[in-house]
Every structure is written in C-alpha cells, then in structure tokens.
Design a protein around this motif. Structure first.
Motif, short mmCIF file in Angstrom:
data_model
loop_
_atom_site.label_atom_id
_atom_site.label_comp_id
_atom_site.label_asym_id
_atom_site.label_seq_id
_atom_site.Cartn_x
_atom_site.Cartn_y
_atom_site.Cartn_z
N ALA A 1 0.83 -1.24 0.03
CA ALA A 1 0.10 0.04 -0.16
C ALA A 1 0.96 1.17 -0.03
O ALA A 1 2.19 1.22 0.69
CB ALA A 1 -1.02 0.08 1.28
N PRO A 2 0.46 2.12 -0.83
CA PRO A 2 1.25 3.55 -0.71
C PRO A 2 1.44 4.17 0.78
O PRO A 2 0.39 4.12 1.51
CB PRO A 2 0.67 4.29 -1.75
N SER A 3 2.34 4.80 0.97
CA SER A 3 2.51 5.75 2.13
C SER A 3 2.09 7.10 1.77
O SER A 3 2.13 7.87 2.84
CB SER A 3 3.94 5.65 2.99
N GLU A 4 1.99 7.28 0.64
CA GLU A 4 1.58 9.00 0.15
C GLU A 4 0.81 8.73 -1.12
O GLU A 4 1.19 8.04 -1.99
CB GLU A 4 2.98 9.69 0.22
N VAL A 5 -0.14 9.44 -1.40
CA VAL A 5 -0.98 9.89 -2.59
C VAL A 5 -0.82 11.16 -3.08
O VAL A 5 -0.68 12.14 -2.21
CB VAL A 5 -2.42 9.42 -2.47
N ARG A 6 -0.69 11.40 -4.42
CA ARG A 6 -0.41 12.53 -4.80
C ARG A 6 -1.44 12.86 -6.01
O ARG A 6 -1.85 11.95 -6.75
CB ARG A 6 0.85 12.94 -5.29
N ILE A 7 -1.76 14.05 -6.37
CA ILE A 7 -2.63 14.62 -7.39
C ILE A 7 -1.86 15.73 -8.07
O ILE A 7 -1.26 16.65 -7.43
CB ILE A 7 -4.00 14.83 -7.12
N SER A 8 -2.02 15.95 -9.35
CA SER A 8 -1.38 17.31 -10.25
C SER A 8 -2.40 17.27 -11.34
O SER A 8 -3.22 16.56 -11.58
CB SER A 8 -0.02 16.75 -10.90
N SER A 9 -2.42 18.65 -11.79
CA SER A 9 -3.24 19.28 -12.92
C SER A 9 -2.27 19.19 -14.13
O SER A 9 -1.07 19.80 -13.89
CB SER A 9 -4.13 20.66 -12.41
N SER A 10 -2.93 19.11 -15.28
CA SER A 10 -2.39 19.26 -16.40
C SER A 10 -2.19 20.75 -16.81
O SER A 10 -1.42 21.25 -17.59
CB SER A 10 -2.98 18.73 -17.66
N LEU A 11 -2.67 21.70 -15.91
CA LEU A 11 -2.38 23.28 -16.34
C LEU A 11 -1.65 23.64 -15.35
O LEU A 11 -1.30 24.77 -14.93
CB LEU A 11 -3.86 23.82 -15.88
N GLY A 12 -0.75 22.86 -14.69
CA GLY A 12 0.38 23.24 -13.84
C GLY A 12 0.00 23.42 -12.15
O GLY A 12 -1.06 22.94 -11.84
N GLY A 13 0.98 23.94 -11.60
CA GLY A 13 0.72 24.16 -10.22
C GLY A 13 1.30 23.04 -9.34
O GLY A 13 1.30 23.24 -8.17
N GLY A 14 2.01 21.88 -9.92
CA GLY A 14 2.67 20.83 -8.66
C GLY A 14 2.00 20.06 -8.48
O GLY A 14 0.57 19.87 -8.91
#
Length: 303
Positions: A215-228
């Motif tokens: 299982a992951p210890s961290e989940v992330r999300i990003s946008s194609s419009l930028g912003g990290g």
C-alpha cells in the motif's frame, strides 16, 4: 467533513493548495479504517457470511462524504482488478501481473460522471485475487446494504450483503517509468468535459491488502494546467481500508488530473479505486464564496 467545514478548509488551505489558472486542488483529509478494524473473515458465504467493508453502505459512517448521504462514490467511481467468487470468495488465486486495461477474470468496475470526458490507466499492471479485503459491490450497493442478498443466491447465504474482492493498480507508472518506491508512480488520470461542477471531491482507496508493504504511504494529484503536485503527506497503513480525499474547485474543460502513489522503502504502491462526490445544491453559494476567499487569501495573507 460536511460542506460548511469544506468552506472553512478552503479558506485556510494555505500550504496544501495549488492553483492552476482557475483550478484549485486541496487535500481534504483521510478516513481511515472504513467500516472498522477487521481483517477479511467468515465464509464460505453459504456457511458463514463474509465480513464486507461498507464503503458504499449507508450504515457505515462516512466522515468525508460531501453530499451527506453516507455513501462514497455517489457521483461516480472506478475500481480495478476486482474479483467476484461466490460462495467462496477465495476460489480464484492471486495474479500480480494482469493487463491493467481490463481482464475478464479481474475486471475493472467503472461508472464515471457524465462530466468526465475520459480516463486513462497509467500503471503497467494490476493485481487481484490475493487475500485482499472484501468490499461493497458498487454495482449493487448505493446506500442501504441488502443483508438478504445472499438468501437469493445459490447456494443460499444468511446475512450476506453483495461484495467484490478489491484489486490494485501497481507496477511502474507508464508515462515516467517510476516504480513507486524510488519516486511517485502514475496510477490513473481523468479529464474534465463540459458542464463539470464548480466543486467536486475525488476519493482514492488504498490499504486493505494482504500486507502493508504493497500500500502507498503517500498519494498525490497534479493538474495538466500546472501548479505542482498536492500530497496527502505520509499516511498510516495497517491493512484496513482507507480513503484519501482531494477537493477540486473551478476545474476547466479539458483539464486532466493525474494520481500518483509513493511508497519509499516498500513495495509497488497499489491503488484500488477512485470515487467522485459533488456537494449538496443548497451549499453551492457557500462553496463559491469560499473559493473567492481562497483566491484572495493566497494573494494577501495566510490563515
């Protein structure tokens, strides 16, 4: 987290928020151990009903349900590598190298909102059939759970609600080749179409596996419009099902959101599924005001 709390959270988003043009993404929190701290038990169903984690059942408290109906995924969902066997939920053995796009033995269960124009699996493989948790079958449960469902099955089962065994998207991320251990690996993305709501919440299901190592210890999300990338930060893993939530405000038609899993020092960081929620209509003005405050607050001050 109800909608009033969402508005406050948006006003105090600060360091956990990234803005891409008019789109704002915020980590809204995590509900750990949905349905309780139990490992898969019972069965076979015709002898002893299985324990089923109620991520869809309204009899189980949902602390981050945006529309207040006590059901996650009311606006849509995507599950990967699932398995249904009755009455023996473990009749099919595990496979860690399944084609991720679809497979008749370990199917994906996908019912996305009509304002999502497309989605893409970004993992090199999926795994299913291992000793993972049994969860509500989203095709049969959307609110009250039917504990008489098993009585109509052959052979009959007493007090058995509908279930599926969860699976995971894992392996490397196909865009970057990241393995999820040394660097965050892409797992899935979706693209907004026309008429997307001004605010919606996406849930990410993790844990509930036969080992915390996967299982992951961290989940992330990003946008194609930028912003990290926006992160959950480090999350707890204990083999009980968790859901992590991100709020998206002001999403644009054509904007793509990508999810990543990260598990430094562990295994391949599997993600089981995603859910979509929209707020109650009565709260749209409140959320809109919160969005304005967030935008101004980011320019002028911190909460």
């Amino acid at each position: 987290m109800n909608v009033k709390h969402l508005a406050v959270a948006l006003m105090c988003a600060g360091a956990m928020t990234t803005t891409a043009q008019a789109s704002t993404v915020t980590y809204a929190g995590t509900q750990y151990d949905i349905g309780g701290t139990f490992f898969p038990g019972g069965g076979p169903a015709d002898a002893n009903a299985y324990v089923v984690a109620g991520w869809r059942g309204s009899d189980v408290a949902k602390t981050h349900d945006l529309d207040s109906n006590n059901t996650y995924g009311s606006a849509g969902y995507a599950m990967f590598g699932t398995r249904f066997d009755y009455p023996n939920a473990n009749a099919t053995g595990g496979n860690a190298f399944v084609n991720p796009t679809d497979n008749s033995v370990f199917p994906n269960l996908i019912d996305l909102p009509n304002w999502v124009s497309g989605s893409q699996i970004l993992a090199s493989r999926k795994a299913g059939g291992w000793g993972y948790a049994l969860i509500d079958d989203p095709q049969l449960t959307n609110g009250p759970r039917d504990f008489t469902w098993g009585a109509s099955q052959t052979p009959a089962s007493v007090f058995q609600p509908p279930y599926v065994k969860l699976g995971i998207l894992d392996g490397t991320g196909t865009p970057s080749g990241a393995d999820g251990v040394g660097a965050p690996a892409e797992r899935w993305s979706f693209t907004l179409g026309a008429d997307a709501p001004e605010v919606f919440r996406v849930g990410v299901m993790t844990d509930g596996l036969d080992s915390t190592n996967w299982a992951p210890s961290e989940v992330r999300i990003s946008s194609s419009l930028g912003g990290g990338q926006v992160s959950t930060g480090t999350v707890t893993k204990n083999r009980f099902i968790d859901m992590h939530f991100f709020d998206i405000v002001g999403g644009q038609s054509g904007e793509t959101f990508t999810f990543y899993a990260f598990n430094p020092g562990g295994g391949s960081a599997g993600i089981s599924g995603f859910t979509f929620e929209i707020p109650e209509p009565v709260s749209a003005t409140l959320v809109g005001l919160a969005t304005i405050v967030v935008t101004v607050g980011q320019r002028r001050s911190r909460c």
